[in-house]
Design an enzyme around this catalytic site. Sequence first.
Site, PDB file in Angstrom:
ATOM      1  N   TYR A  26     100.330  46.274  11.642  1.00  0.00           N
ATOM      2  CA  TYR A  26      99.948  46.157  10.229  1.00  0.00           C
ATOM      3  C   TYR A  26     101.252  45.797   9.165  1.00  0.00           C
ATOM      4  O   TYR A  26     101.799  46.809   9.115  1.00  0.00           O
ATOM      5  CB  TYR A  26      99.106  47.015   9.715  1.00  0.00           C
ATOM      6  CG  TYR A  26      97.724  46.862  10.750  1.00  0.00           C
ATOM      7  CD1 TYR A  26      96.591  46.097  10.107  1.00  0.00           C
ATOM      8  CD2 TYR A  26      97.543  47.474  11.803  1.00  0.00           C
ATOM      9  CE1 TYR A  26      95.471  45.966  10.896  1.00  0.00           C
ATOM     10  CE2 TYR A  26      96.192  47.550  12.460  1.00  0.00           C
ATOM     11  CZ  TYR A  26      95.298  46.661  11.941  1.00  0.00           C
ATOM     12  OH  TYR A  26      94.198  46.374  12.709  1.00  0.00           O
ATOM     13  N   VAL A  27     101.209  44.752   8.765  1.00  0.00           N
ATOM     14  CA  VAL A  27     102.396  44.241   7.905  1.00  0.00           C
ATOM     15  C   VAL A  27     101.811  44.880   6.542  1.00  0.00           C
ATOM     16  O   VAL A  27     102.705  45.102   5.673  1.00  0.00           O
ATOM     17  CB  VAL A  27     102.699  42.679   7.799  1.00  0.00           C
ATOM     18  CG1 VAL A  27     103.532  42.435   6.532  1.00  0.00           C
ATOM     19  CG2 VAL A  27     102.973  42.281   9.169  1.00  0.00           C
TER      20      VAL A  27
END
Length: 255
Positions: A26-27
Amino acid sequence: MEIERQFLVDIIPALPDTFDSILQGYVSLFPEIRIRSVRPLEGPEKFYLTVKRGEGLVRDEWETEISSREFSHLVECLEKGTWFIEKRRYRLPLSDGHVAEYHRHSGHLKGFDYVEVEFGSEEEAKAFEPPYWFGREVTEDPRFSYGKLAREDGTRLAKLILARPPKPWTPDDFEMLGINSLADLARPSDTEAQAAAAALDEQSVPSGASDEVTSEPDSAQIVSSDEPEKQEEDKTPDTPDAEKAENQEKDGPAR
């Protein structure tokens, strides 16, 4: 738009020989921006960038395929305090024509398996009758989110999801934890998340409570109770040193 229902697994079905190996991270968690590599047993590996919004049965979803080079660059930009999620995805045809996707995790979520089914409409989803091997539904469980499970304390959260349904939260619970809503439990690396993790740890159930979910040995990593922490040794200074410090304070600073 994505319309899905998710369930835990009571009985592990016969799994096919073919599966996809998936690595996702997850960015960003707010909004939820995910990167994923999908490697089938046969065929080329593919990479995706996905943005999701909402929770529960119906969610907004936007997804595009990216290059391996773009994926490698985004790996360096993962949200602080999160880990990659590693899993295998098996596709299992159901008797009613739907296809169940069985997710078997490794890494920090090893032993946490679940199954999901995608639908074309809300009406179709609500009319779905899960087969006998499906367990408790977690579609509307606010704890069940990959954004939350990707955190460093995701292992503890997975234990709680497997152990029992979510308990009702009251304003007193939020005040005790110093948070404003359940969404704050997903925020990594801050005081609120640390307080929430400590409270979740106190709610842990006795070892063996999740045997009803799966009997495979590799589930022990998730469902076993945490080992008791060792108490710190008493670091009170010896009496002579304490008296010396007290006398020095009475006499004033050394000259």
